[in-house]
Design a protein around this motif. Structure first.
Motif, PDB file in Angstrom:
ATOM      1  N   ASN A   1     -35.948  -3.071  14.245  1.00 49.34           N
ATOM      2  CA  ASN A   1     -36.377  -3.549  15.555  1.00 49.34           C
ATOM      3  C   ASN A   1     -36.726  -5.022  15.406  1.00 49.34           C
ATOM      4  O   ASN A   1     -37.366  -5.418  14.418  1.00 49.34           O
ATOM      5  CB  ASN A   1     -37.612  -2.787  16.064  1.00 49.34           C
TER       6      ASN A   1
ATOM      7  N   ALA B   1     -38.080  -8.570  17.697  1.00 51.84           N
ATOM      8  CA  ALA B   1     -38.497  -9.284  18.901  1.00 51.84           C
ATOM      9  C   ALA B   1     -38.366 -10.772  18.612  1.00 51.84           C
ATOM     10  O   ALA B   1     -38.943 -11.273  17.640  1.00 51.84           O
ATOM     11  CB  ALA B   1     -39.938  -8.938  19.270  1.00 51.84           C
TER      12      ALA B   1
ATOM     13  N   PRO C   1     -38.824 -13.413  29.439  1.00 52.94           N
ATOM     14  CA  PRO C   1     -38.490 -12.260  28.600  1.00 52.94           C
ATOM     15  C   PRO C   1     -37.074 -11.746  28.808  1.00 52.94           C
ATOM     16  O   PRO C   1     -36.820 -10.544  28.774  1.00 52.94           O
ATOM     17  CB  PRO C   1     -39.525 -11.223  29.040  1.00 52.94           C
ATOM     18  N   PHE C   2     -36.133 -12.663  29.000  1.00 48.70           N
ATOM     19  CA  PHE C   2     -34.745 -12.257  29.190  1.00 48.70           C
ATOM     20  C   PHE C   2     -33.835 -13.436  28.895  1.00 48.70           C
ATOM     21  O   PHE C   2     -34.059 -14.545  29.382  1.00 48.70           O
ATOM     22  CB  PHE C   2     -34.506 -11.787  30.627  1.00 48.70           C
TER      23      PHE C   2
ATOM     24  N   GLU D   1     -29.368  -9.898  23.677  1.00 51.69           N
ATOM     25  CA  GLU D   1     -29.740  -8.677  22.960  1.00 51.69           C
ATOM     26  C   GLU D   1     -28.513  -7.915  22.497  1.00 51.69           C
ATOM     27  O   GLU D   1     -28.488  -7.372  21.379  1.00 51.69           O
ATOM     28  CB  GLU D   1     -30.636  -7.812  23.851  1.00 51.69           C
TER      29      GLU D   1
ATOM     30  N   SER E   1     -32.319  -2.649  17.286  1.00 49.52           N
ATOM     31  CA  SER E   1     -32.800  -2.756  18.654  1.00 49.52           C
ATOM     32  C   SER E   1     -33.504  -4.099  18.807  1.00 49.52           C
ATOM     33  O   SER E   1     -34.374  -4.442  18.007  1.00 49.52           O
ATOM     34  CB  SER E   1     -33.775  -1.618  18.982  1.00 49.52           C
TER      35      SER E   1
ATOM     36  N   SER F   1     -35.269  -7.253  21.394  1.00 54.88           N
ATOM     37  CA  SER F   1     -35.826  -7.763  22.640  1.00 54.88           C
ATOM     38  C   SER F   1     -35.932  -9.275  22.491  1.00 54.88           C
ATOM     39  O   SER F   1     -36.581  -9.761  21.553  1.00 54.88           O
ATOM     40  CB  SER F   1     -37.205  -7.154  22.916  1.00 54.88           C
ATOM     41  N   CYS F   2     -35.259 -10.028  23.381  1.00 55.32           N
ATOM     42  CA  CYS F   2     -35.120 -11.470  23.202  1.00 55.32           C
ATOM     43  C   CYS F   2     -35.856 -12.245  24.294  1.00 55.32           C
ATOM     44  O   CYS F   2     -35.763 -11.889  25.480  1.00 55.32           O
ATOM     45  CB  CYS F   2     -33.634 -11.852  23.207  1.00 55.32           C
ATOM     46  N   HIS F   3     -36.543 -13.338  23.888  1.00 56.15           N
ATOM     47  CA  HIS F   3     -37.425 -14.061  24.791  1.00 56.15           C
ATOM     48  C   HIS F   3     -37.292 -15.566  24.589  1.00 56.15           C
ATOM     49  O   HIS F   3     -37.188 -16.031  23.451  1.00 56.15           O
ATOM     50  CB  HIS F   3     -38.888 -13.656  24.539  1.00 56.15           C
TER      51      HIS F   3
END
Length: 342
Positions: free
Chosen positions: A169, A171, A195-196, A201, A228, A230-232
């Motif tokens: 995972n 981030a 946050p997108f 991703e 997995s 999550s990209c910011h």
């Protein structure tokens, strides 16, 4: 004698970074620069809005900007800093015409017969070049480097594969320069986190599987690994920071992970850093402002390696436009030279 190189998309942020890194390269000399149609015929130094360093390198200031036409280029290698939608057609034209295309664009990365290369990890995937040329009838070929976030992450995943890595995972906290110039509007990013990042991703979750996969015959069998992401987007100019949570098929210690990172060695290429993974012991490192230029921007910096409830977690940081973009393509080209493919 130095090899002649050209750059597609030379006025953009990554194109500028190519020029900065190539301006004093021991193997390569910039001879051709291409940009959008409205800039054709103009001198590079007069047309570009230079933002990556203090001044435009003197050897390119008077180069005339060319159309993206293979007939206009005098080069042994063409570096592509084009947007993906433009790259799909333009890179194909150059490969058909016999050029070696080292691409930073995403257009061809996941094609079965196109090598997606991080030289320290999967140089053997260059065997796909012959498959590509045969399949497509091209005299030249395309070699790609991964997404910037993918490169920084995957350089730390490779040494963990031998420890039984099974699931990751991640981030990400990604710099503004990753969005190009002018990038994200100031009123969107100041005092804020977005946050997108469109398409990011999916790239981070799929590209490492190809890079870490095994070449079997004429194709790559993807690594048996779950990722997995999550990209910011964060208000940092350069340097992507990633919080990684790794799970293994056995109990793994912090000491084993640290040793695996320490033992992962760079290649002997002009752009290779002295140390590939630099481990910081301080509780508050790595930080973009302090660590993004480590190894001239070609190292990744790891810190806070510690036990997690079901594995190991750590922070990794890398320079997204150097190691994650232009520097990655240049390293790929150096590998092609070393392997006598060009």
């Amino acid at each position: 004698m130095k090899l002649k190189v050209g750059i597609l998309g030379a006025t953009g942020m990554v194109g500028q970074k190519f020029i900065e890194l190539l301006s004093e390269h021991p193997w390569f000399k910039i001879t051709s620069l291409a940009a959008s149609e409205r800039r054709i015929g103009k001198k590079y130094g007069e047309e570009v809005r230079w933002i990556v360093s203090q001044d435009v390198p003197k050897e390119v200031r008077d180069l005339e900007l060319l159309p993206m036409d293979p007939k206009e280029f005098d080069a042994d290698i063409v570096f592509s800093a084009l947007p993906s939608d433009v790259a799909r057609e333009v890179e194909k034209k150059f490969a058909e015409a016999g050029f070696v295309v080292a691409s930073n664009a995403s257009a061809y990365r996941m094609e079965e017969d196109v090598p997606l290369i991080i030289p320290e990890i999967n140089a053997d995937h260059l065997a796909l070049i012959d498959v590509q040329k045969k399949n497509r009838g091209w005299d030249g070929f395309i070699v790609t480097n991964p997404n910037c976030t993918t490169i920084i992450l995957t350089l730390t995943l490779k040494p963990l594969m031998d420890l039984g890595l099974r699931e990751v995972n991640v981030a990400t906290m990604q710099a503004l320069s990753g969005a190009g110039y002018p990038g994200v509007a100031s009123l969107d990013i100041t005092d804020n986190i977005i946050p997108f990042i469109k398409g990011e991703e999916e790239k981070v979750e799929s590209e490492p599987l190809k890079i870490l996969g095994k070449l079997e015959g004429n194709k790559v069998r993807f690594a048996d690994l779950k990722i997995s992401a999550s990209c910011h987007r964060v208000p940092v100019i350069d340097g992507h920071t990633e919080a990684v949570f790794a799970r293994f098929d056995r109990e793994v210690t912090v000491e084993e992970v640290r040793e695996a990172f320490e033992n992962f060695k760079p290649l002997d290429l002009p752009s290779s850093p002295e140390k590939l993974i630099i481990i910081r012991e301080e509780a508050d490192r790595p930080q973009p402002r302090l660590d993004r230029n480590a190894g001239r921007g070609m190292s990744v910096v790891v810190g806070r390696i510690r036990k997690d409830v079901s594995g190991i977690k750590y922070i990794v940081l890398g320079h997204n436009t150097v190691r994650g973009a232009a520097g990655a393509s240049i390293l790929n080209a150096e590998l092609l030279v070393k392997e006598k493919i060009i």
